[in-house]
Design a protein around this motif. Sequence first.
Motif, PDB file in Angstrom:
ATOM      1  N   LEU A  12      21.436   0.894 -16.253  1.00 28.54           N
ATOM      2  CA  LEU A  12      22.536   1.664 -15.429  1.00 28.54           C
ATOM      3  C   LEU A  12      22.877   2.990 -15.958  1.00 28.54           C
ATOM      4  CD1 LEU A  12      24.717  -1.283 -14.427  1.00 28.54           C
ATOM      5  CD2 LEU A  12      23.148   0.221 -13.011  1.00 28.54           C
ATOM      6  N   SER A  13      22.830   3.068 -17.360  1.00 26.39           N
ATOM      7  CA  SER A  13      23.420   4.343 -18.095  1.00 26.39           C
ATOM      8  C   SER A  13      22.125   5.289 -18.222  1.00 26.39           C
ATOM      9  CB  SER A  13      23.836   3.987 -19.468  1.00 26.39           C
ATOM     10  OG  SER A  13      22.712   3.288 -20.271  1.00 26.39           O
ATOM     11  N   LYS A  15      19.714   7.860 -17.033  1.00 27.95           N
ATOM     12  CA  LYS A  15      19.626   8.784 -15.948  1.00 27.95           C
ATOM     13  C   LYS A  15      18.361   9.509 -15.725  1.00 27.95           C
ATOM     14  CE  LYS A  15      24.018   8.820 -15.159  1.00 27.95           C
ATOM     15  NZ  LYS A  15      24.759   8.186 -13.961  1.00 27.95           N
ATOM     16  N   ARG A  38      19.880  -8.158 -10.074  1.00 28.53           N
ATOM     17  CA  ARG A  38      21.110  -7.804  -8.906  1.00 28.53           C
ATOM     18  C   ARG A  38      21.829  -8.881  -8.488  1.00 28.53           C
ATOM     19  NH1 ARG A  38      16.901  -3.097  -6.650  1.00 28.53           N
ATOM     20  NH2 ARG A  38      17.268  -1.744  -8.663  1.00 28.53           N
ATOM     21  N   LEU A  54      30.739  -2.148 -18.381  1.00 24.89           N
ATOM     22  CA  LEU A  54      30.092  -1.537 -17.194  1.00 24.89           C
ATOM     23  C   LEU A  54      30.975  -0.984 -16.054  1.00 24.89           C
ATOM     24  CD1 LEU A  54      27.516  -4.509 -16.598  1.00 24.89           C
ATOM     25  CD2 LEU A  54      26.952  -2.504 -17.551  1.00 24.89           C
ATOM     26  N   ASP A  55      30.842   0.035 -15.431  1.00 23.46           N
ATOM     27  CA  ASP A  55      31.463   0.740 -14.405  1.00 23.46           C
ATOM     28  C   ASP A  55      31.462  -0.243 -13.155  1.00 23.46           C
ATOM     29  OD1 ASP A  55      33.248   2.404 -13.168  1.00 23.46           O
ATOM     30  OD2 ASP A  55      31.397   3.565 -12.356  1.00 23.46           O
ATOM     31  N   MET A  57      31.872   0.575 -10.164  1.00 25.42           N
ATOM     32  CA  MET A  57      31.318   1.109  -9.126  1.00 25.42           C
ATOM     33  C   MET A  57      29.634   1.135  -9.032  1.00 25.42           C
ATOM     34  SD  MET A  57      33.598   1.891  -6.787  1.00 25.42           S
ATOM     35  CE  MET A  57      32.710   2.969  -5.774  1.00 25.42           C
ATOM     36  N   ALA A  58      29.560   1.457 -10.399  1.00 28.29           N
ATOM     37  CA  ALA A  58      27.878   1.622 -10.721  1.00 28.29           C
ATOM     38  C   ALA A  58      27.331   0.255 -10.690  1.00 28.29           C
ATOM     39  CB  ALA A  58      27.646   2.071 -12.040  1.00 28.29           C
ATOM     40  N   ARG A  61      26.701  -0.227  -6.747  1.00 24.87           N
ATOM     41  CA  ARG A  61      25.617   0.400  -6.270  1.00 24.87           C
ATOM     42  C   ARG A  61      24.128   0.004  -6.578  1.00 24.87           C
ATOM     43  NH1 ARG A  61      28.886   4.969  -7.820  1.00 24.87           N
ATOM     44  NH2 ARG A  61      27.553   4.981  -9.770  1.00 24.87           N
ATOM     45  N   GLU A  62      24.497  -0.653  -7.901  1.00 25.71           N
ATOM     46  CA  GLU A  62      23.191  -1.342  -8.243  1.00 25.71           C
ATOM     47  C   GLU A  62      22.847  -2.600  -7.484  1.00 25.71           C
ATOM     48  OE1 GLU A  62      19.659  -1.374 -10.333  1.00 25.71           O
ATOM     49  OE2 GLU A  62      20.857   0.175 -10.273  1.00 25.71           O
TER      50      GLU A  62
END
Length: 70
Positions: A12-13, A15, A38, A54-55, A57-58, A61-62
Motif C-alpha cells: 500500500l505504501s 507508489k 484483499r 495502515l490508513d 481509506m487506503a 480502496r485496496e
Amino acid sequence: MTMISTTLASRLSAKTNVRRYTSQPRAPRLWLQRLFWRSELKTLDLAQMRDCGLDPMAVAREAAKPFWRD
C-alpha cells in the motif's frame, strides 16, 4: 496475519505506476494471492489498522479492487 499485514502495508505504501507483465502460469497464482489479501483486509477493524500503521481509506480502496487489478 502479521506477515500478511506487513506485506500489504508495504504494497500500500509503494507508489509505483509500473505495469509488470506476468507470464501466463504466474497470473492465476497472483490473482489468488490478491483475492486472499484483499479479503483479509476487509476483516480488519479500525484498531487493527491503526496497530499496523495502515490508513483506513487506503485499506478500503485496496480491498475494493478486483483481484486482477494491481
